[in-house]
Scaffold this motif. Sequence first.
Motif, PDB file in Angstrom:
ATOM      1  N   MET A   1       0.853  -1.178   0.000  1.00  0.00           N
ATOM      2  CA  MET A   1       0.000   0.000   0.000  1.00  0.00           C
ATOM      3  C   MET A   1       0.896   1.238   0.000  1.00  0.00           C
ATOM      4  O   MET A   1       1.929   1.270   0.652  1.00  0.00           O
ATOM      5  N   SER A   2       0.480   2.250  -0.710  1.00  0.00           N
ATOM      6  CA  SER A   2       1.292   3.454  -0.789  1.00  0.00           C
ATOM      7  C   SER A   2       1.131   4.292   0.473  1.00  0.00           C
ATOM      8  O   SER A   2       0.050   4.402   1.032  1.00  0.00           O
ATOM      9  N   ARG A   3       2.215   4.856   0.893  1.00  0.00           N
ATOM     10  CA  ARG A   3       2.205   5.714   2.085  1.00  0.00           C
ATOM     11  C   ARG A   3       2.209   7.174   1.660  1.00  0.00           C
ATOM     12  O   ARG A   3       2.660   7.516   0.579  1.00  0.00           O
ATOM     13  N   THR A   4       1.709   8.008   2.575  1.00  0.00           N
ATOM     14  CA  THR A   4       1.579   9.438   2.334  1.00  0.00           C
ATOM     15  C   THR A   4       2.229  10.185   3.480  1.00  0.00           C
ATOM     16  O   THR A   4       2.146   9.755   4.630  1.00  0.00           O
ATOM     17  N   ILE A   5       2.839  11.302   3.177  1.00  0.00           N
ATOM     18  CA  ILE A   5       3.390  12.149   4.235  1.00  0.00           C
ATOM     19  C   ILE A   5       2.255  12.960   4.835  1.00  0.00           C
ATOM     20  O   ILE A   5       1.460  13.573   4.126  1.00  0.00           O
ATOM     21  N   LEU A   6       2.181  12.935   6.155  1.00  0.00           N
ATOM     22  CA  LEU A   6       1.156  13.676   6.884  1.00  0.00           C
ATOM     23  C   LEU A   6       1.845  14.639   7.834  1.00  0.00           C
ATOM     24  O   LEU A   6       2.753  14.269   8.564  1.00  0.00           O
ATOM     25  N   ASP A   7       1.398  15.859   7.804  1.00  0.00           N
ATOM     26  CA  ASP A   7       1.913  16.901   8.700  1.00  0.00           C
ATOM     27  C   ASP A   7       0.855  17.143   9.765  1.00  0.00           C
ATOM     28  O   ASP A   7      -0.244  17.599   9.459  1.00  0.00           O
ATOM     29  N   LEU A   8       1.168  16.788  11.011  1.00  0.00           N
ATOM     30  CA  LEU A   8       0.235  16.946  12.112  1.00  0.00           C
ATOM     31  C   LEU A   8       0.788  17.898  13.164  1.00  0.00           C
ATOM     32  O   LEU A   8       1.985  17.885  13.435  1.00  0.00           O
ATOM     33  N   MET A   9      -0.089  18.679  13.750  1.00  0.00           N
ATOM     34  CA  MET A   9       0.264  19.531  14.875  1.00  0.00           C
ATOM     35  C   MET A   9      -0.369  18.894  16.109  1.00  0.00           C
ATOM     36  O   MET A   9      -1.585  18.894  16.261  1.00  0.00           O
ATOM     37  N   ILE A  10       0.468  18.316  16.968  1.00  0.00           N
ATOM     38  CA  ILE A  10      -0.020  17.616  18.150  1.00  0.00           C
ATOM     39  C   ILE A  10       0.577  18.268  19.383  1.00  0.00           C
ATOM     40  O   ILE A  10       1.798  18.345  19.523  1.00  0.00           O
ATOM     41  N   ASN A  11      -0.301  18.739  20.259  1.00  0.00           N
ATOM     42  CA  ASN A  11       0.117  19.401  21.495  1.00  0.00           C
ATOM     43  C   ASN A  11       1.124  20.516  21.242  1.00  0.00           C
ATOM     44  O   ASN A  11       2.080  20.702  21.985  1.00  0.00           O
ATOM     45  N   GLY A  12       0.909  21.242  20.146  1.00  0.00           N
ATOM     46  CA  GLY A  12       1.763  22.375  19.810  1.00  0.00           C
ATOM     47  C   GLY A  12       3.065  22.017  19.111  1.00  0.00           C
ATOM     48  O   GLY A  12       3.849  22.902  18.788  1.00  0.00           O
ATOM     49  N   HIS A  73      -5.314  21.287  14.885  1.00  0.00           N
ATOM     50  CA  HIS A  73      -4.524  21.163  16.106  1.00  0.00           C
ATOM     51  C   HIS A  73      -5.106  20.017  16.920  1.00  0.00           C
ATOM     52  O   HIS A  73      -6.275  20.056  17.289  1.00  0.00           O
ATOM     53  N   VAL A  74      -4.282  19.018  17.185  1.00  0.00           N
ATOM     54  CA  VAL A  74      -4.688  17.862  17.974  1.00  0.00           C
ATOM     55  C   VAL A  74      -4.147  18.046  19.388  1.00  0.00           C
ATOM     56  O   VAL A  74      -2.971  18.361  19.571  1.00  0.00           O
ATOM     57  N   THR A  75      -5.020  17.853  20.368  1.00  0.00           N
ATOM     58  CA  THR A  75      -4.587  17.909  21.762  1.00  0.00           C
ATOM     59  C   THR A  75      -4.890  16.567  22.402  1.00  0.00           C
ATOM     60  O   THR A  75      -6.020  16.091  22.342  1.00  0.00           O
ATOM     61  N   THR A  76      -3.863  15.976  22.996  1.00  0.00           N
ATOM     62  CA  THR A  76      -4.020  14.736  23.739  1.00  0.00           C
ATOM     63  C   THR A  76      -3.880  15.060  25.222  1.00  0.00           C
ATOM     64  O   THR A  76      -3.540  16.182  25.593  1.00  0.00           O
ATOM     65  N   ILE A  77      -4.083  14.074  26.062  1.00  0.00           N
ATOM     66  CA  ILE A  77      -3.944  14.286  27.501  1.00  0.00           C
ATOM     67  C   ILE A  77      -2.536  14.764  27.849  1.00  0.00           C
ATOM     68  O   ILE A  77      -2.358  15.547  28.784  1.00  0.00           O
ATOM     69  N   GLU A  78      -1.550  14.345  27.072  1.00  0.00           N
ATOM     70  CA  GLU A  78      -0.172  14.792  27.326  1.00  0.00           C
ATOM     71  C   GLU A  78       0.009  16.287  27.092  1.00  0.00           C
ATOM     72  O   GLU A  78       0.981  16.873  27.567  1.00  0.00           O
TER      73      GLU A  78
END
Length: 163
Positions: A1-12, A73-78
């Motif tokens: 399966m082909s992979r894709t680059i993902l840019d995520l903003m997690i907890n800043g 913007h993703v915010t986790t408990i961390e």
Amino acid sequence: MSRTILDLMINGERHEILIEPHWTLLHVLRKVIGMTGTKENCLEAECGVCTVLLDGKSVNSCILLAMQASGCHVTTIEGIGDPEHLHPLQTAFIEAGAVQCGYCIPGMILTAKSYLEENPGYIPTRDEVREALAGTLCRCTGYRKIIDAVVLAAERMAAAGVR
């Protein structure tokens, strides 16, 4: 399966990762990035333990494709406090004795955070808190102490003007 680059903003923090298109945000957080505070359980958006905040709104990360979080913007408990500077919800959960096994607590806290931020300065009733948390299940408690903790945090946050 082909992979894709993902840019995520997690907890800043920015994370540029290579993912497969079918990977969920939960999988990426836990297995790729190593943030294990977000818990894995039902994988069907039934229990709420996988809750994270996406642009401040609570979502079930087990059914959200990671690609859908791109540009958000993703915010986790961390991301909401640290041992020296706990978020008011974390402090209230500890003080109210709302933490038992702890498995559901990250989801509970993030769901409560989203709810309280949608209603800044408002102190909800116990029934309103119960309704707000309805999508997050706890196997250890009768929810009384969890609801106590959310009301306590709401009171403190309103008094301090904290979001």
